[in-house]
Design a protein around this motif. Structure first.
Motif, PDB file in Angstrom:
ATOM      1  N   TRP A  15       1.408  -1.046  -0.245  1.00 33.88           N
ATOM      2  CA  TRP A  15      -0.600  -0.230  -0.421  1.00 33.88           C
ATOM      3  C   TRP A  15       0.672   1.603  -0.496  1.00 33.88           C
ATOM      4  O   TRP A  15       0.955   1.695  -0.466  1.00 33.88           O
ATOM      5  CB  TRP A  15      -1.212   0.115   1.306  1.00 33.88           C
ATOM      6  CG  TRP A  15      -2.148   1.098   1.211  1.00 33.88           C
ATOM      7  CD1 TRP A  15      -3.143   0.903   0.368  1.00 33.88           C
ATOM      8  CD2 TRP A  15      -1.557   1.841   2.339  1.00 33.88           C
ATOM      9  NE1 TRP A  15      -3.969   2.727   0.805  1.00 33.88           N
ATOM     10  CE2 TRP A  15      -2.462   2.957   2.058  1.00 33.88           C
ATOM     11  CE3 TRP A  15      -1.187   1.874   4.020  1.00 33.88           C
ATOM     12  CZ2 TRP A  15      -2.945   3.996   2.666  1.00 33.88           C
ATOM     13  CZ3 TRP A  15      -1.860   3.341   4.518  1.00 33.88           C
ATOM     14  CH2 TRP A  15      -3.179   4.362   3.576  1.00 33.88           C
ATOM     15  N   ALA A  35      -6.258  -1.907  -1.693  1.00 34.49           N
ATOM     16  CA  ALA A  35      -6.925  -2.978  -2.441  1.00 34.49           C
ATOM     17  C   ALA A  35      -6.036  -3.939  -3.311  1.00 34.49           C
ATOM     18  O   ALA A  35      -5.927  -5.531  -3.060  1.00 34.49           O
ATOM     19  CB  ALA A  35      -7.548  -2.248  -3.476  1.00 34.49           C
ATOM     20  N   ALA A  39      -5.165  -7.535  -1.944  1.00 35.58           N
ATOM     21  CA  ALA A  39      -5.847  -8.619  -2.280  1.00 35.58           C
ATOM     22  C   ALA A  39      -4.236  -9.410  -2.834  1.00 35.58           C
ATOM     23  O   ALA A  39      -3.795 -10.794  -3.340  1.00 35.58           O
ATOM     24  CB  ALA A  39      -6.442  -7.846  -4.043  1.00 35.58           C
TER      25      ALA A  39
END
Length: 162
Positions: A15, A35, A39
């Motif tokens: 991130w 995300a 993921a």
């Protein structure tokens, strides 16, 4: 929690890396980076080897100091060798180093060390993990090099991981 975030530090690092690469804290980048951080570790969970068990954490500091010393010394030796190639020709060779280290994490760490120290290149690992083929930039005494490699890098890694 481990099912949703199998590698929380990796998720956080992905991130942060996404945000740093995009140079933006916009809501879209914050959401897309989160995300990705969520993921990617989930999709790659099956590729991760078993968790590393560190047996002697104190040995890590000693190994870091040895690798740091060797990086500095090797840089100086390589620089001196480049400057003096006309007077003293290089004796680069492939060396087969017999290995006792079998742990996947230890072997991965050994590969990183070989990459960082100038003058050596990890070339091949035997399928049974018993022999490592290294390309050494300049080699005077093969037996001495193998002993130095095993005592400086392999044995501490065995203490740490096995």
């Amino acid at each position: 929690m481990n099912r949703m975030f199998p590698a929380p530090w990796l998720s956080l690092a992905l991130w942060a890396l996404w945000l740093a690469l995009n140079l933006s804290l916009s809501p879209g980048n914050l959401l897309l980076g989160a995300a990705l951080g969520f993921a990617a570790p989930l999709m790659m969970r099956k590729l991760r080897p078993k968790r590393a068990r560190i047996r002697r954490p104190g040995t890590i500091l000693r190994l870091l100091l040895l690798v740091g010393r060797d990086v500095v010394v090797s840089n100086l030796v390589v620089a001196w060798g480049v400057l003096n190639t006309r007077r003293r020709p290089l004796q680069s060779r492939f060396v087969k180093v017999p290995l006792e280290l079998r742990d996947a994490h230890g072997l991965a760490t050994l590969a990183m060390i070989c990459t960082v120290v100038p003058g050596t290149v990890w070339s091949e690992l035997a399928l049974d993990r018993s022999v490592l083929l290294l390309h050494v930039w300049h080699l005077d005494d093969e037996a001495q090099f193998i002993e130095h490699f095993k005592s400086t890098y392999e044995r501490p890694l065995m203490e740490i991981f096995e």
